[in-house]
Design a protein around this motif. Structure first.
Motif, PDB file in Angstrom:
ATOM      1  N   THR A  80       6.275 -11.215   3.460  1.00 51.55           N
ATOM      2  CA  THR A  80       5.997 -10.179   2.462  1.00 51.55           C
ATOM      3  C   THR A  80       5.660 -10.756   1.087  1.00 51.55           C
ATOM      4  O   THR A  80       5.205 -10.028   0.208  1.00 51.55           O
ATOM      5  N   ARG A 120       2.517  -8.899   8.921  1.00 49.37           N
ATOM      6  CA  ARG A 120       2.187  -8.048   7.769  1.00 49.37           C
ATOM      7  C   ARG A 120       1.636  -6.698   8.223  1.00 49.37           C
ATOM      8  O   ARG A 120       2.038  -5.652   7.707  1.00 49.37           O
ATOM      9  N   VAL A 143       3.570  -5.765   1.742  1.00 46.83           N
ATOM     10  CA  VAL A 143       3.483  -6.601   2.946  1.00 46.83           C
ATOM     11  C   VAL A 143       2.807  -7.947   2.690  1.00 46.83           C
ATOM     12  O   VAL A 143       2.523  -8.685   3.630  1.00 46.83           O
TER      13      VAL A 143
END
Length: 158
Positions: A80, A120, A143
Motif C-alpha cells: 500500500t 493492490r 492501495v
C-alpha cells in the motif's frame, strides 16, 4: 543398526515442510534398505553419501519455501506504500534484486511486480465493494498508486 540410527538422526534434524509424512517415510525406507543390504564399507559410505545428498536437497527445499514466504509477507505488509516496488522488497530482505525477481518468477510463473500489482488491485476491489463512496483517486492512493490513471491502467489488466 547404528547406520539406521544415524540416518534417522540426520532426517530428524531437518524442518521438512516440503515433504509430507509418507514421502519422508519413503525416502527413509529406501535409504535404510540401502544401508541394510550393504555388505562392505564402500556400500555403507555410498548409502551415507546418498543420505547426505537427500538431506541437503530437503534443507534447500525448506529454505526455498521459507524465502518465498518471506517475499510474500514482505509484499503483503508493504504494497500500500506508493514507494513500494521490487527494489524495495530486495532491500528489506537484504538480497540481490535479480535473484529475488528470478526466484519469484520461477516459483510462481509470474513476476514479483505483477504480484505487487495483483495485491493492490485485490485490495482496491475490496474497497470498491465495501466503501462505494470513496473516489477512484482515494482508492488509488490507499492501495499504493500516486496517480489515478496508473491505477486504472493496472486495474484493467486484472
Amino acid at each position: 543398526m547404528l547406520m539406521n540410527r544415524l540416518l534417522s538422526e540426520m532426517f530428524s534434524q531437518l524442518s521438512v515442510s516440503v515433504l509430507n509424512g509418507a514421502e519422508l517415510a519413503a525416502q527413509c525406507n529406501r535409504l535404510a534398505l540401502l544401508l541394510n543390504t550393504a555388505t562392505k564399507s564402500s556400500d555403507y559410505f555410498s548409502a551415507l553419501e546418498e543420505a547426505a545428498d537427500v538431506c541437503c536437497a530437503l534443507r534447500q527445499n525448506d529454505t526455498n519455501a521459507n524465502l518465498l514466504n518471506r517475499i510474500i509477507d514482505c509484499v503483503d505488509a508493504g504494497f500500500t506504500d506508493s514507494d513500494f516496488n521490487v527494489t524495495r522488497v530486495a532491500e528489506i530482505l537484504g538480497m540481490n534484486l535479480s535473484y529475488i525477481s528470478e526466484y519469484f518468477t520461477v516459483q510462481n510463473g509470474f513476476g514479483l511486480l505483477e504480484y505487487i500489482n495483483r495485491c493492490r488491485v485485490n485490495r482496491a476491489k475490496e474497497l470498491l465493494q465495501n466503501e462505494p463512496s470513496l473516489s477512484i483517486a482515494t482508492i488509488a492512493k490507499q492501495v499504493g498508486f500516486d496517480y489515478p490513471n496508473s491505477f486504472i491502467r493496472i486495474f484493467k489488466k486484472f
